[in-house]
Design an enzyme around this catalytic site. Structure first.
Site, mmCIF file in Angstrom:
data_model
loop_
_atom_site.group_PDB
_atom_site.id
_atom_site.type_symbol
_atom_site.label_atom_id
_atom_site.label_comp_id
_atom_site.label_asym_id
_atom_site.label_seq_id
_atom_site.Cartn_x
_atom_site.Cartn_y
_atom_site.Cartn_z
ATOM 1 C CE1 TYR A 99 -3.445 2.727 0.876
ATOM 2 C CE2 TYR A 99 -2.046 3.249 2.751
ATOM 3 C CZ TYR A 99 -3.099 3.565 1.918
ATOM 4 O OH TYR A 99 -3.796 4.724 2.133
ATOM 5 C CE LYS A 196 -8.970 2.498 3.339
ATOM 6 N NZ LYS A 196 -7.620 1.980 3.175
#
Ligand code: PLP
Length: 373
Positions: A99, A196
């Site tokens: 990420y 998320k």
């Protein structure tokens, strides 16, 4: 107990004082001593601990099968605490497609702090073995990865880490505890950006680290949380707890939508590649089938015609919102290379999608019209 039950009951009981069935966040920053000077309810000051965070942490630990969890103000604060719990001079192995925010932490913030790192293809265990040095204290895995949904072997990585005295931490944000249980597969800790899927409604920022054992590394993470102060507010903890009750249902329904969309895209003449572990053509399909109970609701695809064609598709969709992030009830689409900036290795013709809970027919129809012509 099964995950669906834990998601509703772990860390939650009717309030003893009022009988309230639904929890409410206690906003107080400070807690009263009794006449003897003790703290009968265990909380002293909200940065150190508070009821809403304690409830959330019990819930998160239960979902991932850990013994303890530390909740943070964001996923980035959680990863930062893991890295800062190491010592200057230590070495970290992270995926070459990690990420981008985690990569920025390692490159820009932690390199200056004396923590070195190597970015390696974590799907290649030989490459990982070759990258281990005597200073390696941590392997940071992210599976499925972003944005190519690569799958790395959690058990294999744990064995490599443990054979050299290092620990394995898995960023399991894309999978959630519903689809993947890294601690049971041998990892030492799990990290989630709770922003998320756990939050699930794109309205709360958060992160968490869950530990298999309350070991020395976790004790330092806890210290960084409470003394460093990057803690989530009680209201955010309460929002997360509220959302997690429906996490298993949401993730499974979103996964079913994603599978159908991936199959539609794979058959479309304008699409040159689809990256979704639920497709038998995906390089990580067999491994994902072994270590996950579902393939998730993230996918990416490449279109014929390069960057302009990809941007045109993103420009034409009506139902998918053009936005970064993932895991919410609404579907999002993103030209990932634009977000990651000039140093990205993400293909310019790639679009990433977070598949939401809309009806799958509407989602497929929208892509069909956007890809036409
Ligand atoms: C979003 C994300 C993070 C960072 O979390 P924030 O809550 O945005 O700080 C880390 N890892 C992955 C895989 C993510 O998707």
């Amino acid at each position: 107990m099964k995950l669906e039950t834990l998601a509703i009951h772990a860390g939650r009981a009717p309030d003893l004082a009022t009988g309230a069935v639904a929890p409410s966040p206690i906003l107080s920053t400070t807690f009263a001593r009794d006449a003897q000077g003790d703290y009968p309810h265990g909380h002293i000051y909200s940065r150190s601990s508070n009821p809403a965070r304690a409830a959330l942490e019990s819930l998160l630990a239960a979902l991932d099968g850990g013994t303890a969890a530390a909740a943070f103000a964001s996923g980035s604060a959680a990863s930062m605490a893991v890295f800062q719990a190491l010592a200057p001079g230590d070495h970290v192995i992270a995926p070459d497609d990690v990420y981008h925010g985690t990569r920025t932490q390692l490159r820009e913030l932690l390199a200056r702090w004396g923590l070195s790192h190597s970015l390696v293809d974590l799907t290649d265990l030989d490459a990982v073995r070759a990258a281990i040095t005597p200073a390696t204290k941590l392997i940071w895995a992210e599976t499925p990865s972003n944005p190519l949904l690569k799958i790395s072997d959690i058990t294999g990585l744990a064995e490599l880490a443990h054979a050299s005295g290092a620990q394995l931490v898995v960023d399991s944000t894309f999978a959630t505890p519903v689809l993947q249980q890294p601690l049971a597969l041998g990892a030492d800790m799990v990290m989630h950006s709770t922003t998320k899927y756990l939050g699930g409604h794109s309205d709360v920022l958060g992160g968490a680290v869950i530990a298999r054992e309350p070991d020395a590394l976790f004790a330092r993470i806890r210290d960084l949380q409470t003394k460093g102060g990057s803690v989530p507010a009680p209201f955010d903890c309460w929002l997360l707890q509220r959302s997690i009750g429906t996490l298993p249902l949401r993730v499974r329904a979103q996964t079913a939508n994603a599978q159908a969309i991936a199959e539609f895209l794979a058959a479309h003449p304008q699409v040159s590649a689809v990256h979704y572990p639920g497709l038998s053509t995906h390089a990580g399909h067999a491994l994902a089938s072994r270590q996950m109970t579902g393939y998730g609701a993230m996918l990416s695809f490449q279109v014929h015609g390069g960057r302009d064609a990809a941007l045109a598709v993103a420009g034409k969709v009506q139902l998918y919102t053009r936005a970064t992030s993932l895991g919410g009830i609404e579907s999002l689409i993103e030209h990932r290379a634009s977000v990651e900036g000039p140093h990205t290795s993400t293909p310019q013709d790639l679009l990433r999608m977070s598949v939401g809970l809309e009806h799958v027919d509407d989602l497929v129809d929208d892509l069909r019209q956007a890809l036409a012509g």
